[in-house]
Design a protein around this motif. Structure first.
Motif, PDB file in Angstrom:
ATOM      1  N   HIS A  58      36.038  10.821   1.148  1.00 33.08           N
ATOM      2  CA  HIS A  58      35.161   9.954   0.316  1.00 33.08           C
ATOM      3  C   HIS A  58      34.271   9.225   1.293  1.00 33.08           C
ATOM      4  O   HIS A  58      33.056   8.901   0.904  1.00 33.08           O
ATOM      5  CB  HIS A  58      36.115   8.866  -0.455  1.00 33.08           C
ATOM      6  N   GLU A  59      34.696   8.515   2.286  1.00 36.63           N
ATOM      7  CA  GLU A  59      34.005   7.957   3.045  1.00 36.63           C
ATOM      8  C   GLU A  59      32.970   8.450   3.797  1.00 36.63           C
ATOM      9  O   GLU A  59      31.799   8.034   3.968  1.00 36.63           O
ATOM     10  CB  GLU A  59      35.160   7.077   4.071  1.00 36.63           C
ATOM     11  N   LYS A  60      33.271   9.610   4.143  1.00 38.21           N
ATOM     12  CA  LYS A  60      32.451  10.677   4.817  1.00 38.21           C
ATOM     13  C   LYS A  60      31.261  10.921   3.810  1.00 38.21           C
ATOM     14  O   LYS A  60      29.943  10.659   4.477  1.00 38.21           O
ATOM     15  CB  LYS A  60      32.879  12.094   5.338  1.00 38.21           C
ATOM     16  N   ALA A  61      31.372  11.135   2.552  1.00 40.34           N
ATOM     17  CA  ALA A  61      30.164  11.572   1.603  1.00 40.34           C
ATOM     18  C   ALA A  61      29.600  10.148   1.378  1.00 40.34           C
ATOM     19  O   ALA A  61      28.246  10.287   1.331  1.00 40.34           O
ATOM     20  CB  ALA A  61      30.818  12.009   0.271  1.00 40.34           C
ATOM     21  N   LYS A  62      30.429   9.104   1.493  1.00 42.21           N
ATOM     22  CA  LYS A  62      29.532   7.482   1.070  1.00 42.21           C
ATOM     23  C   LYS A  62      28.736   7.496   2.310  1.00 42.21           C
ATOM     24  O   LYS A  62      27.542   6.869   2.079  1.00 42.21           O
ATOM     25  CB  LYS A  62      30.445   6.602   1.179  1.00 42.21           C
ATOM     26  N   VAL A  63      29.203   7.552   3.497  1.00 44.49           N
ATOM     27  CA  VAL A  63      28.307   7.354   4.764  1.00 44.49           C
ATOM     28  C   VAL A  63      26.944   7.963   4.702  1.00 44.49           C
ATOM     29  O   VAL A  63      25.983   7.852   4.881  1.00 44.49           O
ATOM     30  CB  VAL A  63      28.965   7.367   5.980  1.00 44.49           C
ATOM     31  N   MET A  64      27.196   9.414   4.501  1.00 43.89           N
ATOM     32  CA  MET A  64      26.272  10.258   4.314  1.00 43.89           C
ATOM     33  C   MET A  64      25.150  10.028   3.347  1.00 43.89           C
ATOM     34  O   MET A  64      23.867  10.065   3.670  1.00 43.89           O
ATOM     35  CB  MET A  64      26.703  11.939   4.344  1.00 43.89           C
ATOM     36  N   ILE A  65      25.684   9.779   1.960  1.00 45.92           N
ATOM     37  CA  ILE A  65      24.712   9.560   1.116  1.00 45.92           C
ATOM     38  C   ILE A  65      23.667   8.168   1.681  1.00 45.92           C
ATOM     39  O   ILE A  65      22.729   8.162   1.369  1.00 45.92           O
ATOM     40  CB  ILE A  65      25.286   9.265  -0.242  1.00 45.92           C
ATOM     41  N   LEU A  83      23.786  -4.380   1.302  1.00 47.08           N
ATOM     42  CA  LEU A  83      24.890  -5.390   1.508  1.00 47.08           C
ATOM     43  C   LEU A  83      26.137  -4.530   1.120  1.00 47.08           C
ATOM     44  O   LEU A  83      27.490  -5.272   1.197  1.00 47.08           O
ATOM     45  CB  LEU A  83      24.932  -6.312   0.336  1.00 47.08           C
ATOM     46  N   GLY A  84      26.122  -3.227   1.588  1.00 48.80           N
ATOM     47  CA  GLY A  84      27.340  -2.482   1.622  1.00 48.80           C
ATOM     48  C   GLY A  84      28.433  -2.610   0.769  1.00 48.80           C
ATOM     49  O   GLY A  84      27.781  -2.301  -0.601  1.00 48.80           O
ATOM     50  N   SER A  85      29.758  -2.861   0.819  1.00 51.19           N
ATOM     51  CA  SER A  85      30.590  -2.957  -0.362  1.00 51.19           C
ATOM     52  C   SER A  85      31.073  -4.172  -0.627  1.00 51.19           C
ATOM     53  O   SER A  85      32.090  -4.633  -0.793  1.00 51.19           O
ATOM     54  CB  SER A  85      32.055  -2.356   0.113  1.00 51.19           C
ATOM     55  N   SER A  86      30.070  -5.263  -0.457  1.00 54.82           N
ATOM     56  CA  SER A  86      30.048  -6.640  -0.892  1.00 54.82           C
ATOM     57  C   SER A  86      30.676  -6.838  -2.167  1.00 54.82           C
ATOM     58  O   SER A  86      30.387  -5.946  -3.023  1.00 54.82           O
ATOM     59  CB  SER A  86      28.690  -7.481  -0.799  1.00 54.82           C
ATOM     60  N   ASP A 100      30.760   1.422  -3.179  1.00 53.57           N
ATOM     61  CA  ASP A 100      30.842   2.062  -2.006  1.00 53.57           C
ATOM     62  C   ASP A 100      29.829   1.513  -1.114  1.00 53.57           C
ATOM     63  O   ASP A 100      29.855   1.488   0.350  1.00 53.57           O
ATOM     64  CB  ASP A 100      30.822   3.473  -1.915  1.00 53.57           C
ATOM     65  N   ASP A 101      28.647   1.282  -1.693  1.00 50.89           N
ATOM     66  CA  ASP A 101      27.378   0.894  -0.841  1.00 50.89           C
ATOM     67  C   ASP A 101      26.350   0.178  -2.022  1.00 50.89           C
ATOM     68  O   ASP A 101      26.500   0.829  -2.894  1.00 50.89           O
ATOM     69  CB  ASP A 101      26.759   1.841   0.030  1.00 50.89           C
TER      70      ASP A 101
END
Length: 218
Positions: A58-65, A83-86, A100-101
């Motif tokens: 999940h985290e890898k896909a989130k960062v790539m998007i 603001l990321g995951s505020s 997620d972002d």
């Protein structure tokens, strides 16, 4: 009544915990106890609290998007603030969410230098990213907070949802990028990153954007 402390709860990666009948004050207390430095994501809507622990996938896909979206904004010479995951929350709407972002694009200028969020005066994000690997994003809180656009990635494919009359409707076009085939591009290059790696995928994505801008879409 049995009372449990949060430190007694363990949520394995990829799993979620739903807690019913949580008051707003209890939600605020839980956020305070969890603190800012944690892996858990929270969502709250009218007394129902969801706690999720993301998987590495999940985290890898989130960062790539997020990388791809940032690259698109840069190539189009558009300003933004992330603001990321505020935590976005509204007591009036009994809703809280941690995307997620998230990105401020149309409203980016209002968020420059912001260190604290107050949705009674600050706008919600213009665009939120959610990656669904083991569970489906609950959109009630997003609707209540009036987030204009959600990019939801699931099973190797991007979906775009746009807020229309208080409800989300699927769209083939991103209002933030009406002239770009965002679904095609994000889906394609996230998958490419799984085999080719992050940097080559980003490089090819930028070339793809430039080709479209030049009227030479491949």
């Amino acid at each position: 009544m049995v009372t449990l402390q949060l430190r007694q709860l363990t949520i394995p990666p990829g799993q979620r915990l739903l807690i019913q009948n949580v008051s707003w004050q209890e939600f605020e207390n839980i956020l305070a106890e969890l603190g800012d430095h944690r892996g858990l994501r929270v969502a709250y809507y009218k007394g129902e609290l969801e706690l999720r622990m993301p998987l590495p996938k999940h985290e890898k896909a989130k960062v790539m998007i997020s990388y791809l979206l940032t690259a698109l904004l840069e190539e189009l010479d558009m300003d933004w603030e992330s603001l990321g995951s505020s935590t976005f929350k509204s007591k009036e709407m009994a809703a809280g969410i941690e995307p997620d972002d998230c990105f401020y694009i149309q409203n980016h200028a209002l968020m420059i230098g912001k260190e604290r969020l107050d949705l009674t005066v600050d706008p919600p994000p213009d665009l939120a990213i959610e990656v669904d690997v083991t569970s489906t994003t609950q959109v009630n809180a997003y609707e209540a907070l009036k987030v204009s656009e959600i990019w939801r990635y699931s099973q190797g494919r991007l979906q775009i949802f746009v807020l229309q009359d208080g409800k989300y409707e699927a769209s083939q076009i991103s209002p933030s990028f009406p002239n770009f085939p965002v679904i095609e591009g994000i889906s394609r290059f996230v998958e490419m990153s799984r085999t080719a790696g992050t940097r080559p995928a980003l490089k090819e994505f930028r070339n793809w954007v430039k080709d479209i801008m030049a009227g030479d879409r491949c």
